[in-house]
Design a protein around this motif. Sequence first.
Motif, PDB file in Angstrom:
ATOM      1  N   CYS A 175      29.611  30.959  23.567  1.00 52.46           N
ATOM      2  CA  CYS A 175      29.358  32.394  22.944  1.00 52.46           C
ATOM      3  C   CYS A 175      28.223  32.612  22.501  1.00 52.46           C
ATOM      4  O   CYS A 175      27.654  31.942  21.923  1.00 52.46           O
ATOM      5  CB  CYS A 175      30.640  32.695  21.682  1.00 52.46           C
ATOM      6  SG  CYS A 175      30.467  34.244  20.942  1.00 52.46           S
ATOM      7  N   ILE A 176      27.287  33.687  22.980  1.00 48.10           N
ATOM      8  CA  ILE A 176      26.025  33.909  22.751  1.00 48.10           C
ATOM      9  C   ILE A 176      25.683  35.050  21.655  1.00 48.10           C
ATOM     10  O   ILE A 176      26.222  36.522  22.325  1.00 48.10           O
ATOM     11  CB  ILE A 176      25.255  34.237  24.102  1.00 48.10           C
ATOM     12  CG1 ILE A 176      25.422  33.056  25.067  1.00 48.10           C
ATOM     13  CG2 ILE A 176      23.782  34.532  24.015  1.00 48.10           C
ATOM     14  CD1 ILE A 176      25.389  33.350  26.379  1.00 48.10           C
ATOM     15  N   ALA A 195      18.656  35.811  21.616  1.00 46.08           N
ATOM     16  CA  ALA A 195      20.068  35.301  20.880  1.00 46.08           C
ATOM     17  C   ALA A 195      19.731  34.479  19.727  1.00 46.08           C
ATOM     18  O   ALA A 195      18.705  33.661  19.605  1.00 46.08           O
ATOM     19  CB  ALA A 195      20.738  34.424  21.789  1.00 46.08           C
ATOM     20  N   PHE A 196      20.647  34.754  18.444  1.00 47.66           N
ATOM     21  CA  PHE A 196      20.275  33.982  17.395  1.00 47.66           C
ATOM     22  C   PHE A 196      21.265  33.002  17.511  1.00 47.66           C
ATOM     23  O   PHE A 196      21.132  31.781  16.487  1.00 47.66           O
ATOM     24  CB  PHE A 196      20.288  34.803  15.999  1.00 47.66           C
ATOM     25  CG  PHE A 196      21.896  35.414  15.846  1.00 47.66           C
ATOM     26  CD1 PHE A 196      22.685  34.616  15.001  1.00 47.66           C
ATOM     27  CD2 PHE A 196      21.966  36.573  16.170  1.00 47.66           C
ATOM     28  CE1 PHE A 196      23.699  34.955  14.557  1.00 47.66           C
ATOM     29  CE2 PHE A 196      23.416  37.180  15.759  1.00 47.66           C
ATOM     30  CZ  PHE A 196      24.220  36.169  15.011  1.00 47.66           C
ATOM     31  N   ASP A 197      22.180  32.642  18.115  1.00 47.74           N
ATOM     32  CA  ASP A 197      23.078  31.522  18.090  1.00 47.74           C
ATOM     33  C   ASP A 197      23.721  31.518  19.594  1.00 47.74           C
ATOM     34  O   ASP A 197      24.192  32.429  19.818  1.00 47.74           O
ATOM     35  CB  ASP A 197      24.191  31.742  17.034  1.00 47.74           C
ATOM     36  CG  ASP A 197      25.200  30.702  16.937  1.00 47.74           C
ATOM     37  OD1 ASP A 197      24.709  29.507  16.604  1.00 47.74           O
ATOM     38  OD2 ASP A 197      26.395  30.828  17.248  1.00 47.74           O
ATOM     39  N   VAL A 198      23.879  30.236  19.844  1.00 51.57           N
ATOM     40  CA  VAL A 198      24.743  29.881  20.953  1.00 51.57           C
ATOM     41  C   VAL A 198      25.490  28.893  20.829  1.00 51.57           C
ATOM     42  O   VAL A 198      25.098  27.840  20.582  1.00 51.57           O
ATOM     43  CB  VAL A 198      23.762  29.653  22.390  1.00 51.57           C
ATOM     44  CG1 VAL A 198      24.536  29.184  23.581  1.00 51.57           C
ATOM     45  CG2 VAL A 198      22.614  30.788  22.732  1.00 51.57           C
ATOM     46  N   THR A 199      26.915  29.180  20.913  1.00 48.95           N
ATOM     47  CA  THR A 199      27.957  28.209  20.489  1.00 48.95           C
ATOM     48  C   THR A 199      28.537  27.815  21.703  1.00 48.95           C
ATOM     49  O   THR A 199      29.399  28.667  22.514  1.00 48.95           O
ATOM     50  CB  THR A 199      28.818  28.428  19.449  1.00 48.95           C
ATOM     51  OG1 THR A 199      27.976  28.988  18.191  1.00 48.95           O
ATOM     52  CG2 THR A 199      29.806  27.677  19.101  1.00 48.95           C
ATOM     53  N   SER A 253      33.817  32.304  12.415  1.00 47.48           N
ATOM     54  CA  SER A 253      32.471  31.172  12.512  1.00 47.48           C
ATOM     55  C   SER A 253      32.847  30.503  13.663  1.00 47.48           C
ATOM     56  O   SER A 253      32.112  29.578  14.058  1.00 47.48           O
ATOM     57  CB  SER A 253      32.866  30.395  11.414  1.00 47.48           C
ATOM     58  OG  SER A 253      34.119  29.647  11.419  1.00 47.48           O
ATOM     59  N   GLY A 254      33.650  30.793  14.636  1.00 46.81           N
ATOM     60  CA  GLY A 254      33.659  30.136  16.084  1.00 46.81           C
ATOM     61  C   GLY A 254      34.551  29.018  16.208  1.00 46.81           C
ATOM     62  O   GLY A 254      34.729  28.298  17.110  1.00 46.81           O
ATOM     63  N   ASP A 255      35.640  28.762  15.019  1.00 39.76           N
ATOM     64  CA  ASP A 255      36.470  27.591  15.494  1.00 39.76           C
ATOM     65  C   ASP A 255      37.593  28.263  16.329  1.00 39.76           C
ATOM     66  O   ASP A 255      38.159  29.339  15.876  1.00 39.76           O
ATOM     67  CB  ASP A 255      37.058  27.337  13.868  1.00 39.76           C
ATOM     68  CG  ASP A 255      35.769  26.719  12.978  1.00 39.76           C
ATOM     69  OD1 ASP A 255      35.123  26.025  13.467  1.00 39.76           O
ATOM     70  OD2 ASP A 255      35.608  27.174  11.851  1.00 39.76           O
ATOM     71  N   LEU A 256      38.258  27.449  16.936  1.00 43.14           N
ATOM     72  CA  LEU A 256      39.171  27.765  17.872  1.00 43.14           C
ATOM     73  C   LEU A 256      40.627  27.534  17.052  1.00 43.14           C
ATOM     74  O   LEU A 256      41.025  26.616  16.350  1.00 43.14           O
ATOM     75  CB  LEU A 256      39.370  26.481  19.030  1.00 43.14           C
ATOM     76  CG  LEU A 256      40.571  26.977  19.902  1.00 43.14           C
ATOM     77  CD1 LEU A 256      40.363  28.165  20.757  1.00 43.14           C
ATOM     78  CD2 LEU A 256      40.690  25.772  21.142  1.00 43.14           C
ATOM     79  N   LEU A 257      41.209  28.550  16.854  1.00 45.98           N
ATOM     80  CA  LEU A 257      42.417  28.757  16.111  1.00 45.98           C
ATOM     81  C   LEU A 257      43.795  28.554  16.958  1.00 45.98           C
ATOM     82  O   LEU A 257      44.961  28.211  16.405  1.00 45.98           O
ATOM     83  CB  LEU A 257      42.542  30.113  15.431  1.00 45.98           C
ATOM     84  CG  LEU A 257      41.455  30.233  14.358  1.00 45.98           C
ATOM     85  CD1 LEU A 257      41.650  31.674  13.975  1.00 45.98           C
ATOM     86  CD2 LEU A 257      41.305  29.292  13.352  1.00 45.98           C
ATOM     87  N   ALA A 258      43.662  29.227  18.184  1.00 47.35           N
ATOM     88  CA  ALA A 258      44.966  29.226  18.928  1.00 47.35           C
ATOM     89  C   ALA A 258      44.512  29.156  20.469  1.00 47.35           C
ATOM     90  O   ALA A 258      43.626  29.809  20.788  1.00 47.35           O
ATOM     91  CB  ALA A 258      45.978  30.387  18.625  1.00 47.35           C
TER      92      ALA A 258
END
Length: 304
Positions: A175-176, A195-199, A253-258
């Motif tokens: 996710c960019i 981009a300010f964040d790449v996860t 925040s990009g945590d996988l929930l499901a």
Amino acid sequence: MLVPVLLRELRVDAGMHPRGQHHLSAASALAIALGHLYFVADDEHHLGCLPLDASMTEPVGLHRLAAGDLPPDPAARKRRKPDLEALLAFGPGAVAARPVLLALGSGSRPNRERGFLVELDAAGLPQAVRDVDLARLYAPLRDRFADLNIEGAFATGATVHLLQRANAGAPRNACIRYPLPAFLAWLAGAAAPPAFDVTEHALGSAGDVPYGFTDAAAWPGGGWVFSAVAEATTDSYRDGACAGSMVGRMSASGDLLALEPLAGAPKVEGVAVRGPGRLLLVTDADDPARPSQLLGLDWPAAPA
């Protein structure tokens, strides 16, 4: 396992289709705005448009994004198509006085670094269309992803998100994220924003085939929901058999929930949120003879 319901096949007026087909066969990406559902045909030069309250017999409207038609030969068409895979909706005042859609090419080839900014009228119908050169936006991403393949896009709050799709040869989903004001300024003619964040995100696999993002949408109350498929291909160009499909949810925040698999493994290429716990999906069977489908999915128990 979640069971999607077929709502309709994406039938069109054959007289409006560039090859005289009675259906779209490669629907991708979804966006909802002004009471309409919008999607792109990734092997055409067209945007699809359908009122949310359309009758079962109402055909999908096709609206041209680029001049000219692609070759009828499948291999030649694949080489030349803009490969539109992501669709963003912005409200009035963000880019123009009216709401706009931004369709994005995947970037998987130089000729796929092309986007289209589409202004909508008060009734939700596409009006003016402007080409958008994506080369400078995508250039820094190529340094990070050797096999760039942008397959989804959405906005939440003050952030625009683009999704990089994994494949067996380059199994990295990401996710960019971009600041929304800088992204909008770029659409108005400013320099492309960094981009300010790449996860990066690992979504598992179906056998030895990794799952890759195919689209995403903001989730009411925060975070985002996404679709993903396990397509048996080693690069972003060649198609492969769909070994599995699923939907999932990420926190803000990009945590996988499901993660939930989809019964029947439809090759889902677009997802939109119709309301709390209700998703809409579109499919691409990679077969010109098979209509794309609009599916409905209830997911009321998705974790908060």
